[in-house]
Motif scaffolding. Structure first.
Motif, PDB file in Angstrom:
ATOM      1  N   ASP A   1     -28.454   4.987  57.812  1.00 30.60           N
ATOM      2  CA  ASP A   1     -26.986   5.056  57.815  1.00 30.60           C
ATOM      3  C   ASP A   1     -26.386   3.777  58.400  1.00 30.60           C
ATOM      4  OD1 ASP A   1     -27.705   7.564  57.046  1.00 30.60           O
ATOM      5  OD2 ASP A   1     -26.910   8.590  58.805  1.00 30.60           O
ATOM      6  N   ALA A   2     -26.950   3.328  59.488  1.00 32.76           N
ATOM      7  CA  ALA A   2     -26.420   2.136  60.141  1.00 32.76           C
ATOM      8  C   ALA A   2     -26.595   0.894  59.264  1.00 32.76           C
ATOM      9  CB  ALA A   2     -27.111   1.933  61.488  1.00 32.76           C
TER      10      ALA A   2
ATOM     11  N   GLN B   1     -31.233  -1.840  65.859  1.00 33.35           N
ATOM     12  CA  GLN B   1     -30.194  -1.428  66.802  1.00 33.35           C
ATOM     13  C   GLN B   1     -29.261  -2.590  67.141  1.00 33.35           C
ATOM     14  OE1 GLN B   1     -31.221   1.188  69.894  1.00 33.35           O
ATOM     15  NE2 GLN B   1     -29.825   0.331  71.403  1.00 33.35           N
TER      16      GLN B   1
ATOM     17  N   LEU C   1     -40.326   4.045  58.588  1.00 31.70           N
ATOM     18  CA  LEU C   1     -39.682   5.009  59.473  1.00 31.70           C
ATOM     19  C   LEU C   1     -38.416   4.414  60.117  1.00 31.70           C
ATOM     20  CD1 LEU C   1     -39.656   7.780  60.646  1.00 31.70           C
ATOM     21  CD2 LEU C   1     -41.334   7.089  62.349  1.00 31.70           C
TER      22      LEU C   1
ATOM     23  N   ALA D   1     -37.159  -1.225  65.298  1.00 31.89           N
ATOM     24  CA  ALA D   1     -36.031  -0.351  65.629  1.00 31.89           C
ATOM     25  C   ALA D   1     -35.049  -1.082  66.541  1.00 31.89           C
ATOM     26  CB  ALA D   1     -36.528   0.937  66.283  1.00 31.89           C
TER      27      ALA D   1
ATOM     28  N   LEU E   1     -35.702   4.760  57.709  1.00 28.92           N
ATOM     29  CA  LEU E   1     -35.164   6.121  57.667  1.00 28.92           C
ATOM     30  C   LEU E   1     -34.213   6.366  58.835  1.00 28.92           C
ATOM     31  CD1 LEU E   1     -38.151   8.413  56.607  1.00 28.92           C
ATOM     32  CD2 LEU E   1     -36.121   7.803  55.278  1.00 28.92           C
ATOM     33  N   ILE E   2     -34.659   5.981  60.038  1.00 29.19           N
ATOM     34  CA  ILE E   2     -33.833   6.239  61.224  1.00 29.19           C
ATOM     35  C   ILE E   2     -32.521   5.458  61.161  1.00 29.19           C
ATOM     36  CG2 ILE E   2     -33.723   6.101  63.740  1.00 29.19           C
ATOM     37  CD1 ILE E   2     -36.712   6.115  63.848  1.00 29.19           C
ATOM     38  N   TYR E   3     -32.627   4.215  60.733  1.00 29.11           N
ATOM     39  CA  TYR E   3     -31.424   3.374  60.743  1.00 29.11           C
ATOM     40  C   TYR E   3     -30.789   3.247  59.354  1.00 29.11           C
ATOM     41  CZ  TYR E   3     -31.842   2.316  65.626  1.00 29.11           C
ATOM     42  OH  TYR E   3     -31.864   2.431  66.984  1.00 29.11           O
TER      43      TYR E   3
END
Lengths: 303, 303, 303, 303
Positions: free
Chosen positions: D126-127, D46, D119, D42, D122-124
């Motif tokens: 869009d980015a 980021q 996961l 993650a 999934l979280i990132y």
């Protein structure tokens, strides 16, 4: 004579002493959350208004982490140092906090965060005015609202934001529950605050790109309410398609999910202490002494 | 033979031993504050004169933090490691330091800071000369005065600076008092220095944008006096509308306010230890041994 | 059967066991200094050859710090983890290391550092070749010698460099001696490595601008000898007006000065333990067990 | 009534409790490796997708470090918190893990890493889509595969990559084995996770320039398999001349080498505890209590 004076002071203090446990706890949570947010938002103000000349993104992550550590040392002996309604909710579910206390805890945390945002605004008033040209906005290159509350990145969808906050808060609970679980491999009691702070640092450097890693409804709502009242206008709630509800709801869901994952995948399967009466080893005895603080966690590990 | 020699050395040392407690404490505070400032100002010199190629703003924050840790380990057993007149004043108010010692402690701290500034100037003399083009100034892009003392940002008003220093120092006291309060959730005794250092790091990354986070009159006045004597001229005192008095007065006010907040909102309400005679658990016993160091804090927690 | 095999292995190991204490200590110092330099020089290589895209100056400071921590845990129980001839010399002076062992310790440390430099060269061979265009030089924008040994900044005079190294190493000894002084406020025994590492981090971020903060003759000479043999040529010794002798001599002077300052200003004046026989509290007893390791420090605190 | 409910819940839990130790351990390793990779990948996402505006290279190093700490607290009491097939293999060789458990441990670790990568995706999502322009590639300036698995730098040869991974993992084992070796100078039991995490941070800042410091086959293969299945295509395996096998094989070799170096150069020569029966000092007794967790390490130190 100083001894005399001291004993009089003691008398006076005894009268002022808050006898009611919940009141004490509320005071603790207000002050703790205040400290957490003061460090965090002040660092955000420092980095933003100095245009990264006096700190970088990482500094803000570190400030929230130090804020967690300091706030925990400050009020862990009083209120358990939840500092976060998602943590309080999880602890209610785990039987470690009476459900009746959830609302007072939550309100105390929001109030502490609100007050801290106000003080940060006072301290950084001049810098914010210069940075923003005197116009307090929520959007655009000179926005200053993100010093206080969290806002999503442009490209992030609602679903992703929600998931992001659920996962971040689940990680928080999943990583802090083992720290005080005597049947697992716990951290030293006196060092829980820096270890929890390190977990929060980890979440901040890895899961704050989408929507700022609130993982804490009070941390977000308190400062957002402050910006509403201080001149940023209702846009702080309406912008990004009413984004504000996500850091309120998603962390509550995430905290519970993280706690359940820890219970189901780890704690239930830990070997039981062989004999409860004999289990009273030195460490346990030491813990009995200040059992007020420990009983919360004890219940959990007895679950 | 080495044993023989050793015993002679021992004899000689015994004679030289400073019997007077206050003299010992003054020596401790001088050396401790010297170490704190040597780390901090040297890092400021390194980052500034290298034009951020050998460190960033965060490095300076970290250096002050490591300086606090090192200085505390160095003189905590001797003088309590106040390192800061605002801390000494707060401890006087809390009954942990005799009022009569406040002035000697303060002067010792200022002297330690002055000496450290002098040594930093010697070490970084060549770099400062190259950076500044040989002209030691307080203002402008090639100023080097801010390596030593603190100066405000341009846009910050007098009131904001004052508030900033009050809040920063209040946070310091509010966050370090619980660390050694046995009725709260204290940090391990042997790890107080790094935990206090982390609090100072937090303050540095979040409250140094306005006027450099002195939060310590000695840390500011000592180096400022040095720059006065070393060629920067009286401008170090007159610039920014006689700003220099703020880091002298505001931290004293802030330290007291922070201490009072801790007492009033947290400590008074902590449950009393049930029985003082039985309270002598293992940890307490261990503490009795080196009670010299502990008595200061003990008084506070007994308040 | 595995038990059988195990006992045979045990037999074999017993035979191979190095009975001579000094040999063991030399092995420990070689491996410890190797680990310290591997972390440190590899980070320097990473940051330089990636042109700061994979790390910043601060990363290198941190790597040396982690190297100190790891090396100390590795060989503290074997050799006391000096890792630095300046530390060994100081400990000889303090009566904690036999003078006869100073040379072997020093040679072991230089050898460990040499070997680490060699391995770093192997690992970063491709990157160094690409960065330098295949020409291994000591000067200019594509120099790579500073990955291994330390070199001064252009504007720094010989005297300043010397003073810089004296002060840096004096700070090292001044800040680590109290950490294990039972009459002062010592750090927890099991956490000496990270605390010492933090002190080294502080020195790195504050006193490395002038000439790279060697503060350790072995850390500097070992890798410098390696670069001499690996293709950088004799310039590694002749450049900057034969600078190389400064990180050899100045740290030895500085270490002794720092130790003396601690003895004279702090330790001599610490109150004596009231009664040596009664002083055997729990902690002391625990220490007796592994007294091999402790005796060095014990002597010092008994001085 | 809540007590009643609680006892029913307890009954239900007892039935669900996993009695089989290996199953428990597998659950622990899956969840632990999941947490490690979730933090690490993650943070990589980021920093990359924010184009270093929300973190720097150092943030990613720190996230993997916090991930190690959190994962170790989470499952150390269950599975020993290997989190890495290279560690498991080394512990098999050291007699601390049954060889029969090596494969299940390895598969669990790979599965945990795979799930975490999913996961993070999934979280990132869009980015990543915005950063890459919707095209998931392994090469070029908009590649996003390196968020998940490791890839070498352009100029690094196969041999260098292999050596790099061998050395990195050898350093890992060499630096963590002493931490729990009671005959050396061990770290406090409850603080093993942050100390190990610091070692990993050191390796990340010093040995990640060549090929990303996987030093862990599961950390690399799990996410690589995920990217294969999620749209990056077979190039994740074929690119850089089938580089993928290096972070699978080299760490296994390196871990064993590092362990052997520790055994041969340090551990075999440590003085034996004088008497095993008397050796049962307080610490040992405390350890007996939770011997489940300790037996692994105990065997090693008894070797």
């Amino acid at each position: 004579m100083p001894i005399l004076k001291m004993s009089r002071v003691k008398q006076a203090i005894k009268k002022m002493k808050v006898k009611n446990e919940l009141t004490r706890q509320i005071l603790g949570e207000i002050l703790g959350t205040f400290v957490l947010l003061l460090f965090g938002c002040a660092a955000a103000a420092q980095v933003k208004t100095s245009r990264e000349t006096k700190g970088i993104f990482l500094s803000v992550n570190m400030a929230f982490s130090v804020g967690v550590m300091s706030a925990m040392y400050l009020c862990m002996g009083v209120s358990g140092a939840h500092l976060n309604p998602a943590v309080s909710l999880s602890f209610c579910m785990l039987g470690e906090l009476a459900w009746i206390k959830l609302l007072p805890y939550t309100l105390a945390q929001i109030l502490g965060a609100y007050l801290a945002a106000g003080l940060v605004y006072l301290i950084y008033h001049d810098a914010i005015m210069e940075f923003s040209g005197g116009v307090l906005t929520v959007l655009g290159p000179n926005e200053t609202a993100s010093i206080f509350a969290t806002y999503p990145s442009d490209m992030v969808s609602m679903q992703t934001s929600f998931l992001d906050q659920v996962v971040g808060t689940a990680m928080l609970m999943l990583c802090i529950l083992p720290l005080n679980d005597q049947r697992n491999a716990p951290a030293p009691k006196g060092l829980l605050p820096p270890v929890v702070a390190t977990v929060v640092l980890g979440i901040s450097v890895s899961m704050s790109a989408n929507c700022g890693a609130a993982i804490n409804p009070a941390r977000d709502l308190g400062p957002r309410l402050f910006t509403l009242t201080a001149g940023w206008g209702t846009e702080v709630f309406t912008c990004y398609d009413y984004f504000f509800w996500i850091p309120l709801v998603a962390p509550m869901v995430g905290g519970v999910i993280g706690s359940i994952i820890y219970l189901v995948f780890i704690q239930w399967h830990l070997p039981e202490p062989e004999d409860d009466s004999e289990e009273l080893n030195d460490e346990t005895k030491a813990m009995e002494h200040n059992d007020k603080k420990d009983e919360l966690y004890y219940k959990m590990s007895a679950l």
